[in-house]
Design a protein around this motif. Structure first.
Motif, short mmCIF file in Angstrom:
data_model
loop_
_atom_site.label_atom_id
_atom_site.label_comp_id
_atom_site.label_asym_id
_atom_site.label_seq_id
_atom_site.Cartn_x
_atom_site.Cartn_y
_atom_site.Cartn_z
N TYR A 197 0.70 -1.37 -0.07
CA TYR A 197 0.09 0.19 0.10
C TYR A 197 0.89 1.29 0.07
N GLY A 198 0.23 2.34 -0.44
CA GLY A 198 1.18 3.53 -0.38
C GLY A 198 0.60 4.57 -1.40
N PRO A 199 1.23 5.74 -1.68
CA PRO A 199 0.84 6.69 -2.48
C PRO A 199 0.80 5.87 -4.08
N ARG A 200 -0.08 6.48 -4.98
CA ARG A 200 -0.46 6.13 -6.35
C ARG A 200 -0.98 4.72 -6.37
N GLN A 201 -1.31 4.27 -5.29
CA GLN A 201 -2.11 3.18 -5.44
C GLN A 201 -3.61 3.45 -5.72
N ASP A 202 -4.36 2.99 -7.07
CA ASP A 202 -5.57 3.85 -7.48
C ASP A 202 -6.70 3.24 -6.92
N PRO A 203 -7.48 4.00 -6.17
CA PRO A 203 -8.69 3.55 -5.61
C PRO A 203 -9.98 3.52 -6.35
N SER A 204 -9.85 3.95 -7.86
CA SER A 204 -10.99 4.33 -8.48
C SER A 204 -11.93 3.02 -8.79
N SER A 205 -11.42 1.73 -8.68
CA SER A 205 -12.07 0.61 -9.14
C SER A 205 -12.53 -0.11 -7.68
N PRO A 206 -13.79 -0.65 -7.78
CA PRO A 206 -14.06 -1.43 -6.66
C PRO A 206 -13.20 -2.64 -6.40
N TYR A 207 -12.17 -2.92 -7.19
CA TYR A 207 -11.49 -4.03 -7.13
C TYR A 207 -10.13 -3.47 -6.81
N SER A 208 -9.90 -2.29 -6.47
CA SER A 208 -8.59 -1.74 -6.23
C SER A 208 -8.09 -2.45 -4.73
N GLY A 209 -6.85 -1.96 -4.35
CA GLY A 209 -6.33 -2.39 -3.06
C GLY A 209 -7.14 -1.79 -1.84
N VAL A 210 -7.53 -2.56 -0.97
CA VAL A 210 -8.32 -2.40 0.19
C VAL A 210 -8.13 -0.98 0.87
N ILE A 211 -6.53 -0.68 1.27
CA ILE A 211 -6.21 0.36 1.78
C ILE A 211 -6.53 1.64 0.96
N SER A 212 -6.16 1.66 -0.30
CA SER A 212 -6.41 2.86 -1.27
C SER A 212 -7.98 3.18 -1.38
N ILE A 213 -8.97 2.09 -1.14
CA ILE A 213 -10.36 2.36 -1.26
C ILE A 213 -10.77 3.09 0.17
N PHE A 214 -10.28 2.38 1.25
CA PHE A 214 -10.99 2.79 2.64
C PHE A 214 -10.23 4.29 2.86
N THR A 215 -9.07 4.61 2.69
CA THR A 215 -8.61 5.81 3.05
C THR A 215 -9.36 6.92 1.92
N GLU A 216 -9.28 6.59 0.89
CA GLU A 216 -10.09 7.55 -0.11
C GLU A 216 -11.48 7.77 0.41
N ARG A 217 -12.12 6.82 0.56
CA ARG A 217 -13.45 7.13 0.98
C ARG A 217 -13.78 7.58 2.36
#
Ligand code: NAD
Ligand code: UD1
Length: 309
Positions: free
Chosen positions: A176-196
């Motif tokens: 996990y870390g910066p530039r992990q793309d949160p835009s798809s429901p199948y993205s890495g969980v940390i990118s999705i949780f932090t973005e949302r």
């Protein structure tokens, strides 16, 4: 040091673009081959020592062109989403296995030897239930994604024995870390949780949130990748890349809540099919070869990711 570039397939993606930065900072010339399916040109810096080839690893001609004149390769190009492979096994196979084979052939033809490969903890399936997973744990690929990663490992080993390739096979746990793309429901969980969480949008947990993952911060991973690229000699066999620390999704949410001072609503839905329950790396092989001095803790890594540190 020669001036021939290191080729990074998938270099415009999350892990790849962070590696590009690290190599350029060390004065290493870099060539990226990426089809920009999930990667972005905007992830890459403008730098005269960086060349971008937009193309597909499933296209042998394109891979041949990209490999020519390189000193080494880091092979990251793949559809990284496990769920995408469940939905489209044939499409993802072209990137995730045929891409690896094309690369092996192109390297053999061009006489390039060193290749660092991004395999995955997914190859163990659920065999690590509750324990840390050593490399010799029986493999149980549960999804097309995991099957392609394991098959790629075997092909790389074939080219090592038959054609003198020097593969370094890393089984990444959850990065996990910066530039992990949160835009798809199948993205890495940390990118999705932090973005949302930052946007105040509801968060969905698939399952009871007690599943665990061994999360490693991108900076720590990139450090290992650079050392493996530069190492004089490499051993055969795969190596886990994780911290031997298990975090549940519920614990993750508590840390995010703490850091942001609140959390939007959290909804629990049924677990995803093929989802792994527990995943934690026995990393003794990694630490013996590439010691991690002070790996980034979850709190520190999440704070860096959310620009709070
Ligand atoms: P990512 O989606 O950000 O990066 C993958 C890159 O590959 C993208 O830039 C994408 O455009 C490119 N790509 C995909 N298919 C391609 C193709 N056919 N031809 C050329 N380029 C293609 O994902 P990431 O998290 O940076 O993953 C990098 C690698 O690490 C992948 O192989 C992934 O399976 C592996 N991996 C990632 C994790 C993780 O937690 N992120 C864990 C284990 C393994
Ligand atoms: C991840 C990587 C995969 C890698 C593997 C290695 C991505 C997209 N996937 O897969 O490339 O090979 O680690 O261990 O980087 N979840 C939720 N809510 C969400 C999103 C996810 O509850 O909104 C859950 C999932 O159901 C799963 C867990 O979070 O239980 C982790 O999911 P995910 O980040 O997609 O990672 P892996 O499937 O472990």
């Amino acid at each position: 040091m020669t001036d021939s570039p290191v080729l990074i397939t998938g270099g415009a993606g999350f892990i790849g673009s962070n590696l590009v930065d690290a190599l350029l900072a060390r004065g290493v010339a870099v060539r990226v081959l990426d089809n920009l399916s999930t990667g972005k040109q905007g992830n890459l810096p403008r730098n005269p020592r960086l060349e971008l080839i937009v193309g597909d690893v499933a296209d042998p001609g394109c891979v041949r062109k990209a490999v020519r004149g390189c000193r080494a390769v880091v092979h990251l190009a793949a559809v990284a989403s496990v769920q995408a492979s469940v939905n489209d096994p044939v499409g993802t196979h072209k990137s995730n296995l045929i891409g690896t084979l094309n690369l092996c052939e192109a390297m053999r033809e061009a006489g390039v030897h060193r290749v660092v490969y991004a395999s995955s903890a997914a190859v163990y399936g659920n065999n690590g239930e509750g324990e840390s997973i050593g490399e010799d744990t029986p493999k149980a690929p549960l999804t097309p994604y995991a099957a392609d990663k394991l098959a790629s490992e075997h092909y790389l080993d074939f080219y090592r024995r038959q054609h003198g390739l020097e593969p370094v096979i890393f089984r990444f746990f959850n990065v996990y870390g910066p530039r992990q793309d949160p835009s798809s429901p199948y993205s890495g969980v940390i990118s999705i949780f932090t973005e949302r969480a930052r946007q105040g949008l509801p968060i969905t947990v698939f399952g009871d949130g007690e599943q665990t993952r061994d999360f490693i911060y991108i900076g720590d991973l990139v450090d290992v990748l650079v050392r493996a690229l530069m190492a004089g000699q490499v051993e055969s066999g795969a190596m886990n890349v994780g911290l031997n620390r298990a975090t549940t999704l519920n614990q993750l949410l508590v840390i995010i809540q703490d850091l942001l001072g609140g959390l939007p609503s959290v909804e629990y839905q049924p677990a995803r099919s093929g989802d792994i329950r527990h995943s934690r790396a026995d990393n003794s092989r990694l630490l013996a070869r590439y010691p991690l001095s002070e790996p980034t803790g979850m709190r520190e890594g999440l704070a860096k990711l959310m620009d709070l540190s």
